[in-house]
Design an enzyme around this catalytic site. Structure first.
Site, mmCIF file in Angstrom:
data_model
loop_
_atom_site.group_PDB
_atom_site.id
_atom_site.type_symbol
_atom_site.label_atom_id
_atom_site.label_comp_id
_atom_site.label_asym_id
_atom_site.label_seq_id
_atom_site.Cartn_x
_atom_site.Cartn_y
_atom_site.Cartn_z
ATOM 1 N N GLY A 101 33.620 -40.153 63.125
ATOM 2 C CA GLY A 101 33.836 -39.346 64.314
ATOM 3 C C GLY A 101 34.624 -38.088 64.022
ATOM 4 O O GLY A 101 34.340 -37.018 64.565
ATOM 5 N N ASN A 104 32.561 -29.091 76.707
ATOM 6 C CA ASN A 104 33.751 -29.650 76.060
ATOM 7 C C ASN A 104 34.768 -28.570 75.716
ATOM 8 O O ASN A 104 35.755 -28.838 75.041
ATOM 9 C CB ASN A 104 33.384 -30.465 74.816
ATOM 10 C CG ASN A 104 32.945 -29.623 73.639
ATOM 11 O OD1 ASN A 104 32.590 -28.445 73.795
ATOM 12 N ND2 ASN A 104 32.948 -30.210 72.455
ATOM 13 N N LYS A 110 33.336 -34.467 80.549
ATOM 14 C CA LYS A 110 32.489 -33.393 80.040
ATOM 15 C C LYS A 110 31.339 -33.037 80.978
ATOM 16 O O LYS A 110 30.999 -31.858 81.151
ATOM 17 C CB LYS A 110 31.943 -33.762 78.659
ATOM 18 C CG LYS A 110 33.022 -33.904 77.603
ATOM 19 C CD LYS A 110 32.428 -34.275 76.260
ATOM 20 C CE LYS A 110 33.523 -34.522 75.238
ATOM 21 N NZ LYS A 110 32.990 -34.828 73.909
ATOM 22 N N ASP A 157 30.103 -30.137 70.745
ATOM 23 C CA ASP A 157 29.948 -31.473 70.168
ATOM 24 C C ASP A 157 28.692 -31.589 69.319
ATOM 25 O O ASP A 157 28.723 -32.075 68.192
ATOM 26 C CB ASP A 157 29.871 -32.526 71.281
ATOM 27 C CG ASP A 157 31.227 -32.884 71.852
ATOM 28 O OD1 ASP A 157 32.219 -32.815 71.099
ATOM 29 O OD2 ASP A 157 31.293 -33.240 73.033
ATOM 30 N N GLY A 217 28.503 -36.850 78.163
ATOM 31 C CA GLY A 217 28.700 -35.493 77.667
ATOM 32 C C GLY A 217 28.457 -35.325 76.193
ATOM 33 O O GLY A 217 27.703 -34.455 75.760
ATOM 34 N N THR A 277 37.370 -33.753 76.934
ATOM 35 C CA THR A 277 36.761 -34.924 76.319
ATOM 36 C C THR A 277 36.501 -35.988 77.375
ATOM 37 O O THR A 277 36.625 -35.744 78.579
ATOM 38 C CB THR A 277 37.637 -35.436 75.160
ATOM 39 O OG1 THR A 277 36.935 -36.424 74.434
ATOM 40 C CG2 THR A 277 38.958 -35.983 75.662
ATOM 41 N N GLY A 329 24.007 -43.544 74.330
ATOM 42 C CA GLY A 329 25.060 -42.876 75.094
ATOM 43 C C GLY A 329 24.588 -41.510 75.524
ATOM 44 O O GLY A 329 24.387 -40.626 74.685
#
Length: 278
Positions: free
Chosen positions: A245, A93, A72, A109, A136, A68, A133
């Site tokens: 999340g 990941n 990544k 992910d 990774g 994490t 963002g």
């Protein structure tokens, strides 16, 4: 099950570790299923990660690793082989230590995020999406959104080089996809995704100007410090559907289990035994 000399070790590597939720899902599942394995959080700072991974791969009881933030992207260059999904995402990941000592990297992910959104009834084909963002997790989500058929994708990151590199990979693999960069304005999008660390620390600013998010816009989050982050709370107050999340995590763990050779599970089965704490 007690940890013994036969227990297979899965390292959960990142920094900081305080927000890690995976051990509270995997380990109860392993115990229920009689799987002799354990997920152990390991806090490793970025400057130490390369050397640490080379040491860990020598552990004879290491089965693999969950990777994490913030490792990544660099992991892609540290494994011996990476799947096409990981190559497109530009990040790994998950790592499997194979019997010959080599490391195989994969990426789940994006698949977890997309499966969670679609399970909530939000069809992705033809949509306009914003991903903030491009590290990774953001790169993986962007790649999976592209594979799901979104029509228009905006990318934003303060690291403009990472943002432009991701845009280039997406255009190369998905020529029909319209990709833009440089703006974090959520106005006009049907799905907005926070794939930044904003929300992990008390007092963090919101990743988007929530006043610019229209009611009904789907808002997705990757931060797991709390169930409903300040972003999600603000979005719900405007009448937006949201994805937590941890929703992404529950959706991707079945793929992880298969990758590690531990069978599979449904998100519902995992939720039934999970012991998540905030």
């Amino acid at each position: 099950m007690p940890i013994s000399g036969k227990t297979r070790l899965i390292a959960h590597i990142g920094y900081p570790t305080e927000s890690f939720k995976a051990p509270m899902i995997y380990n109860p599942w392993f115990e229920q299923q009689g799987i002799d394995a354990v997920v152990v959080p390991m806090g490793v700072k970025a400057d130490d990660y390369r050397d640490t991974l080379q040491v860990l791969r020598r552990f004879t009881n290491l089965h693999g690793a969950l990777i994490t933030m913030p490792h990544k992207v660099v992991t892609l260059d540290l494994v011996d082989e990476a799947t096409p999904t990981a190559r497109i995402a530009g990040a790994c990941n998950a790592i499997l230590l194979r019997p010959d000592g080599s490391l195989l990297g994969d990426q789940f992910d994006g698949a977890g995020f997309v499966r969670g959104v679609e399970r909530k009834g939000f069809a992705l084909a033809g949509r306009r999406v914003l991903v903030s963002g491009c590290g990774g997790v953001g790169s993986a989500i962007a790649a999976s959104l592209a594979a799901a058929g979104v029509a228009d994708m905006a990318l934003f990151d303060f690291n403009t080089a990472a943002c432009e590199a991701l845009a280039g990979r997406l255009r190369a693999h998905y020529p029909a996809l319209t990709v833009s960069t440089g703006s974090n304005d959520p106005a006009g999008f049907e799905l907005v995704v926070n794939a930044t660390p904003l929300g992990m620390k008390d007092g963090d600013p919101l990743p988007f100007d929530v006043d610019r998010i229209a009611p009904g816009t789907f808002v997705g989050e990757v931060v797991m410090k709390q169930a409903y982050t300040p972003l999600l709370q603000a979005a719900m107050a405007k009448g937006c559907p949201v994805q937590l999340g941890t929703d992404m995590l529950f959706e991707m763990i079945p793929a992880y289990l298969e990758f590690f050779g531990f069978g599979s599970a449904t998100p519902e089965q995992l939720r039934a035994v999970a012991q998540i704490q905030y």
